[in-house]
Design a protein around this motif. Structure first.
Motif, PDB file in Angstrom:
ATOM      1  N   GLU A   1       0.863  -1.072  -0.069  1.00 50.42           N
ATOM      2  CA  GLU A   1       0.086  -0.085   0.133  1.00 50.42           C
ATOM      3  C   GLU A   1       0.976   1.329   0.117  1.00 50.42           C
ATOM      4  OE1 GLU A   1      -2.549  -0.323   3.190  1.00 50.42           O
ATOM      5  OE2 GLU A   1      -3.972  -1.570   2.352  1.00 50.42           O
TER       6      GLU A   1
ATOM      7  N   GLU B   1       1.344   4.184  -3.373  1.00 49.88           N
ATOM      8  CA  GLU B   1       0.923   5.565  -2.984  1.00 49.88           C
ATOM      9  C   GLU B   1       2.153   6.244  -3.478  1.00 49.88           C
ATOM     10  OE1 GLU B   1      -1.692   8.358  -0.234  1.00 49.88           O
ATOM     11  OE2 GLU B   1      -1.317   6.369   0.489  1.00 49.88           O
TER      12      GLU B   1
ATOM     13  N   GLU C   1       2.349   6.192  -7.260  1.00 45.68           N
ATOM     14  CA  GLU C   1       1.678   7.299  -7.873  1.00 45.68           C
ATOM     15  C   GLU C   1       1.997   8.753  -7.694  1.00 45.68           C
ATOM     16  OE1 GLU C   1      -3.237   8.504  -7.607  1.00 45.68           O
ATOM     17  OE2 GLU C   1      -2.567   6.620  -6.638  1.00 45.68           O
TER      18      GLU C   1
ATOM     19  N   ASP D   1      -5.101  12.064   3.351  1.00 47.03           N
ATOM     20  CA  ASP D   1      -3.873  12.795   2.306  1.00 47.03           C
ATOM     21  C   ASP D   1      -2.701  12.833   3.064  1.00 47.03           C
ATOM     22  OD1 ASP D   1      -4.551  14.785   4.051  1.00 47.03           O
ATOM     23  OD2 ASP D   1      -4.594  16.420   2.382  1.00 47.03           O
TER      24      ASP D   1
ATOM     25  N   LYS E   1       0.726  11.736   0.974  1.00 53.96           N
ATOM     26  CA  LYS E   1       0.735  12.908  -0.022  1.00 53.96           C
ATOM     27  C   LYS E   1       1.575  14.224   0.538  1.00 53.96           C
ATOM     28  CE  LYS E   1      -1.267  15.947  -3.433  1.00 53.96           C
ATOM     29  NZ  LYS E   1      -2.666  16.102  -4.189  1.00 53.96           N
TER      30      LYS E   1
END
Length: 375
Positions: free
Chosen positions: A130, A134, A137, A339, A342
């Motif tokens: 996971e 992320e 991406e 988020d 990110k």
């Protein structure tokens, strides 16, 4: 959003210094480490490594962010294909088994402490995947996961292990001087059980093969032959795995016009690479070492490495010091929002290009203060 910094008083963010020393002294940017190696390269492989015996922790996250960020930097600067590979060690110690006063272990892929249907390796792999997905991406860089069994099928890695045993005494004095003995275990092919006592694994050395034999308390005697072309699985110790990996990288990079860069935490730096990689590879007949880059070591407030060993098995060493997500990244979105990864990427990925940020250590407390700017 409020970051709960337990016992985290007194940090002065306006008094942070970056001394001009080490790699920071000779580099303008971190790509200069590999600049001379990029001519004619078809692909760059960034190699990460982890033992999935617990959830990824904050140090794992920082290491992975730096790996993906550096991959993105190289991809954009040199216009070359870049991929991240995570070597996920399914052979790491799992369940302890005592049989008639003898101690055995099962590897993680044969241990079922978390789930009756998933091995511990399979259970924890989900959380690593996971995180990788992320970061892939966010960076635009592809990734894959490789087990040690997949790695050791590679011909150069297998040849390296055979050659180590053919030069046992000298190699052992370099990479395992504490015992002067190379340590490779043969696990029971049926249940994965292996003895911690190397005397219980018999190894007969030939020029082009190794014959392993052991006895499982449940399934009896087992004898297998390890050579360059078959797929027999064995479990060498850490320095032997490192030397196998170094030789495999050198041989495959030369053959395929690729550049492989090993990204490890700085706790594996210092004398370790000089001893295991440089002296070990020199003894094995190589005049080069793989490209090694050590990411910042993440320290607790006492100055010790943020360690899974203080957390795995229920030890509460960090629970009074930090929020749970510091040692269990799977909880970070519950604590900091969907988020969170990110935002952490936005905070820390720019550091991968700047030597003064890259080549130093950080305490968790310091990083939490930095994160306040984003959260």
């Amino acid at each position: 959003m409020n970051l709960n910094l337990k016992q985290n008083k007194g940090i002065m963010m306006d008094a942070t210094y970056f001394p001009l020393l080490g790699m920071n002294y000779i580099l303008n940017d971190t790509t200069q480490i590999v600049d001379l190696k990029m001519d004619g390269v078809n692909k760059v492989n960034i190699l990460l490594c982890a033992q999935p015996n617990s959830y990824p922790h904050f140090g794992t996250l920082i290491n992975f962010i730096f790996g993906f960020a550096y991959a993105d930097i190289l991809r954009k600067k040199y216009g070359v294909e870049v991929e991240v590979t995570l070597d996920l060690l399914e052979h790491a110690k799992g369940e302890k088994v005592v049989h008639e006063e003898s101690v055995y272990f099962k590897p993680l892929n044969h241990t079922y402490s978390k789930d009756s249907k998933l091995s511990d390796y399979e259970f924890y792999r989900v959380f690593f995947e996971e995180l990788l997905s992320e970061l892939s991406e966010l960076s635009g860089v592809d990734y894959k996961i490789r087990t040690f069994n997949e790695f050791q099928k590679e011909r150069h890695a297998r040849r390296a292990l055979i050659d180590m045993y053919n030069n046992h005494d000298r190699i052992a004095k370099i990479i395992t001087p504490k015992e002067n003995k190379l340590r490779t275990r043969l696990a029971c092919p049926q249940c994965g059980l292996y003895s911690t006592n190397t005397k219980d694994t018999k190894i007969t050395v030939y020029k082009d093969k190794l014959e392993f034999s052991t006895e499982c308390p449940e399934h009896g005697f087992c004898e297998l032959t390890f050579d360059e072309t078959n797929e027999v699985e064995v479990n060498p110790n850490v320095p032997m795995r490192n030397l196998m990996k170094g030789i495999s990288i050198i041989e495959n990079d030369a053959q395929n016009n690729t550049l492989s860069i090993v990204f490890e935490g700085a706790d594996w730096g210092g004398v370790w690479p000089l001893r295991v990689y440089y002296e070990g590879l020199k003894e094995m007949g190589y005049n080069q070492i793989p490209t090694l880059i050590y990411t910042p070591q993440i320290l607790d407030r006492s100055g010790s490495k943020l360690s899974k060993r203080k957390y795995v098995g229920g030890d509460s060493a960090y629970r009074g010091m930090y929020d749970e997500y510091i040692v269990n990244i799977s909880l970070i979105k519950d604590e900091l929002g969907d988020d969170a990864i990110k935002k952490l990427w936005n905070v820390f990925s720019p550091w991968a290009s700047d030597p003064k940020y890259f080549f130093r250590d950080y305490t968790v407390n310091y990083l939490l203060e930095v994160m306040k700017e984003e959260f």
